[in-house]
Design an enzyme around this catalytic site. Sequence first.
Site, PDB file in Angstrom:
ATOM      1  N   ASN A   4      32.501 -18.606  51.894  1.00 33.30           N
ATOM      2  CA  ASN A   4      31.467 -17.631  52.289  1.00 33.30           C
ATOM      3  C   ASN A   4      31.285 -16.541  51.235  1.00 33.30           C
ATOM      4  OD1 ASN A   4      32.899 -17.615  55.611  1.00 33.30           O
ATOM      5  ND2 ASN A   4      31.259 -18.924  54.838  1.00 33.30           N
TER       6      ASN A   4
ATOM      7  N   CYS B 259      20.329 -32.265  57.719  1.00 29.88           N
ATOM      8  CA  CYS B 259      20.168 -30.839  57.422  1.00 29.88           C
ATOM      9  C   CYS B 259      21.457 -30.267  56.881  1.00 29.88           C
ATOM     10  CB  CYS B 259      19.786 -30.064  58.682  1.00 29.88           C
ATOM     11  SG  CYS B 259      18.201 -30.529  59.348  1.00 29.88           S
TER      12      CYS B 259
ATOM     13  N   CYS C 244       7.294 -24.656  72.010  1.00 32.38           N
ATOM     14  CA  CYS C 244       5.873 -24.946  71.758  1.00 32.38           C
ATOM     15  C   CYS C 244       5.724 -25.672  70.422  1.00 32.38           C
ATOM     16  CB  CYS C 244       5.060 -23.661  71.678  1.00 32.38           C
ATOM     17  SG  CYS C 244       4.788 -22.806  73.233  1.00 32.38           S
TER      18      CYS C 244
ATOM     19  N   LYS D 147      34.364 -12.918  61.362  1.00 35.08           N
ATOM     20  CA  LYS D 147      33.235 -12.357  60.602  1.00 35.08           C
ATOM     21  C   LYS D 147      32.716 -11.075  61.242  1.00 35.08           C
ATOM     22  CE  LYS D 147      31.266 -16.329  58.244  1.00 35.08           C
ATOM     23  NZ  LYS D 147      30.111 -17.232  58.136  1.00 35.08           N
TER      24      LYS D 147
HETATM   25 ZN   LIG Z   1       6.575 -22.376  74.559  1.00 31.52          ZN
END
Ligand SMILES: [Zn+2]
Length: 235
Positions: free
Chosen positions: A42, A160, A146, A58
Amino acid sequence: MATQRILIIGLGGLGVPALWALARAGARRLTLVDPDPVELSNLARQMIYRPADIGTPKVEAAARWLAERFPDVDVETHAIALEASNAARLVSAHDFVIDATDSPAAKFLINDTCIAARTPFVYGGVVGMTGQAMTVIPGETACIRCVFETPPDEDEIQSCREAGIVGPVAGAIGEMQAAEAMCASRAQTPLLSGKILTYDASGPARVRIAAVSPRPGCGCGAWRTERRESHSPGK
Ligand SMILES: [Zn+2]
């Protein structure tokens, strides 16, 4: 208003630059949540941590850094992971939330908890050389569901992690998240309310801001407000 209390969830590549920027900008009531200790890896990117902090939670190392540099900041720390059992209690005690986590599950939990508590928050995410940020005003602007609907599957999450995050991109997104929080705490509309910012540093750096419409049927209910407004007479 400096009296607003801001919750930062995650004190890594996004949370550290967000914390530093908030302290500089005058935020004086901060709550920090992160379950992890400082690790050697880190230190290069997360500039508030020192070699002596390795092994310390941390949140504690960050609180000590704040006490040295910004002694008038009132800081509360929780060395715990955000979970369904504690999320509502944490979020509801705050005026604004910064999502600086790196796990899709945590991001969806923050989204759903903030929608239920009607607490605005700013989402941030970085994969490889690309970062994104978006502010959600519950019931008024599009939420994370959404945009993404459901969390990505495990293969996508793994890719990722392998892509990692690039320090300067995370720094830019974290600072942007802090700016959104400061706007909200001054009762100004955050720049990224209902808009998603994408910062792509993979070629000549590109920054794009796109409006995001609420998704009809999404549980956040923002689509109802939008529909009502679009049918209002005189508009
Ligand atoms: Zn939404």
